[in-house]
Enzyme design. Structure first.
Site, PDB file in Angstrom:
ATOM      1  N   GLU A   1      -5.703   1.885   8.516  1.00  0.00           N
ATOM      2  CA  GLU A   1      -4.217   2.038   8.922  1.00  0.00           C
ATOM      3  C   GLU A   1      -4.224   3.063  10.151  1.00  0.00           C
ATOM      4  O   GLU A   1      -3.531   2.644  11.285  1.00  0.00           O
ATOM      5  CB  GLU A   1      -3.051   2.295   7.991  1.00  0.00           C
ATOM      6  CG  GLU A   1      -3.121   0.873   7.221  1.00  0.00           C
ATOM      7  CD  GLU A   1      -2.044   1.205   5.934  1.00  0.00           C
ATOM      8  OE1 GLU A   1      -1.259   0.282   5.645  1.00  0.00           O
ATOM      9  OE2 GLU A   1      -2.330   2.141   5.096  1.00  0.00           O
TER      10      GLU A   1
ATOM     11  N   GLU B   1      -6.202  -4.019   0.467  1.00  0.00           N
ATOM     12  CA  GLU B   1      -5.173  -3.829  -0.365  1.00  0.00           C
ATOM     13  C   GLU B   1      -4.901  -5.207  -1.559  1.00  0.00           C
ATOM     14  O   GLU B   1      -4.709  -5.216  -2.584  1.00  0.00           O
ATOM     15  CB  GLU B   1      -3.855  -3.708   0.207  1.00  0.00           C
ATOM     16  CG  GLU B   1      -3.762  -2.067   0.481  1.00  0.00           C
ATOM     17  CD  GLU B   1      -4.477  -1.823   1.703  1.00  0.00           C
ATOM     18  OE1 GLU B   1      -4.428  -0.699   2.188  1.00  0.00           O
ATOM     19  OE2 GLU B   1      -5.252  -2.721   2.221  1.00  0.00           O
TER      20      GLU B   1
END
Length: 274
Positions: A126, A146
């Site tokens: 990210e 994730e």
């Protein structure tokens, strides 16, 4: 046994004039960050944003294995266990005032380069997506893992879907796969793949090129324009761009005059940031 790292978790240095470098410095944990490290990172980003002498930022990780794997889950699990054993219940989650890769995201309208020197997973992925330009070493990998942990990334799903064609983004987001550097380059996720020994030199050279060749205010207005108008139809975005062109001349009258003058005189421009 691996020696404990006694240096700061986040390092903030100046590798070249007007260039700042943030290094995530926990190579023994693949540059995963503690909550304190995340706060330090955000504080340095704010310092870069507010420093008139800082024009371009580079993000990287220490060592040769990892850019960052995000939050240190082992450290967090220990803290959660300690909280669970106490009498006081843990405080409810709080929406941060500002975050690097969360909502609300810190806005930095200066160029940011991610020099991805190894694994970029979880929050590390990210942070790389938060950057404007991504350069990868040949050994690096990137992915939003994730879904394989039953989770949704904090910001990666949104940023990934705006960084590469939606079909490729959906593959990467839904499969939760790890992608090697050639695949990341093929998808347009990174602009260059270089040998690891050349990664930092490549990133600093790009930052220096931006600093010397481009007006700092012009790059900031361009970045802000893209951020503010990406959701607009082309006609409306062009209207805003016309206004931003006028705004740039008001913000930076010296540099908007210097650029054409330097071109006419066949010399390098001397930017002053105003």
């Amino acid at each position: 046994m691996t020696a404990e790292n006694t240096q700061p978790e986040i390092m903030y240095t100046t590798p070249a004039e007007h260039v700042r470098l943030i290094t995530m410095n926990r190579p023994e944990t693949l540059n995963s960050l503690t909550l304190d490290g995340n706060r330090a990172m955000l504080n340095y980003v704010r310092e870069f944003r507010d420093d008139p002498d800082a024009w371009v930022l580079i993000l990287t990780g220490a060592g040769e294995r990892s850019f960052s794997t995000g939050l240190d889950l082992r450290r967090q699990a220990q803290q959660d266990a300690a909280s669970a054993s106490g009498q006081e219940p843990p405080p409810p989650p709080q929406v941060p005032d500002e975050g690097l890769h969360s909502y609300p995201s810190i806005e930095v309208f200066k160029p940011v380069i991610a020099a991805i020197n190894g694994y970029a997973f979880g929050g590390g992925s990210e942070m790389a997506l938060w950057a404007d330009i991504r350069i990868m070493s040949e050994n690096a990998e990137m992915g939003l893992l994730e879904p394989r942990r039953g989770l949704l990334s904090i910001s990666g799903t949104t940023r990934m879907s705006r960084s590469i064609p939606i079909g490729l983004a959906m593959e990467l987001i839904i499969t939760g796969r790890r992608y090697k550097a050639p695949d990341c380059y093929r998808m347009g996720l990174v602009s260059q793949v270089v040998p690891q020994a050349e990664l930092m030199d490549t990133a600093v050279a790009m930052a220096t090129e931006i600093v010397t060749e481009c007006s700092p205010i012009a790059t900031r207005v361009a970045k802000e324009h893209i951020a503010r108008t990406l959701h607009l139809p082309v006609r409306e975005a062009l209207q805003v761009q016309s206004l931003n062109s006028t705004r740039l001349r008001q913000l930076s009258p010296k540099d908007t005059a210097e650029g054409p003058r330097a071109f006419t005189e066949k010399r390098k421009p001397q930017w002053v940031g105003g």
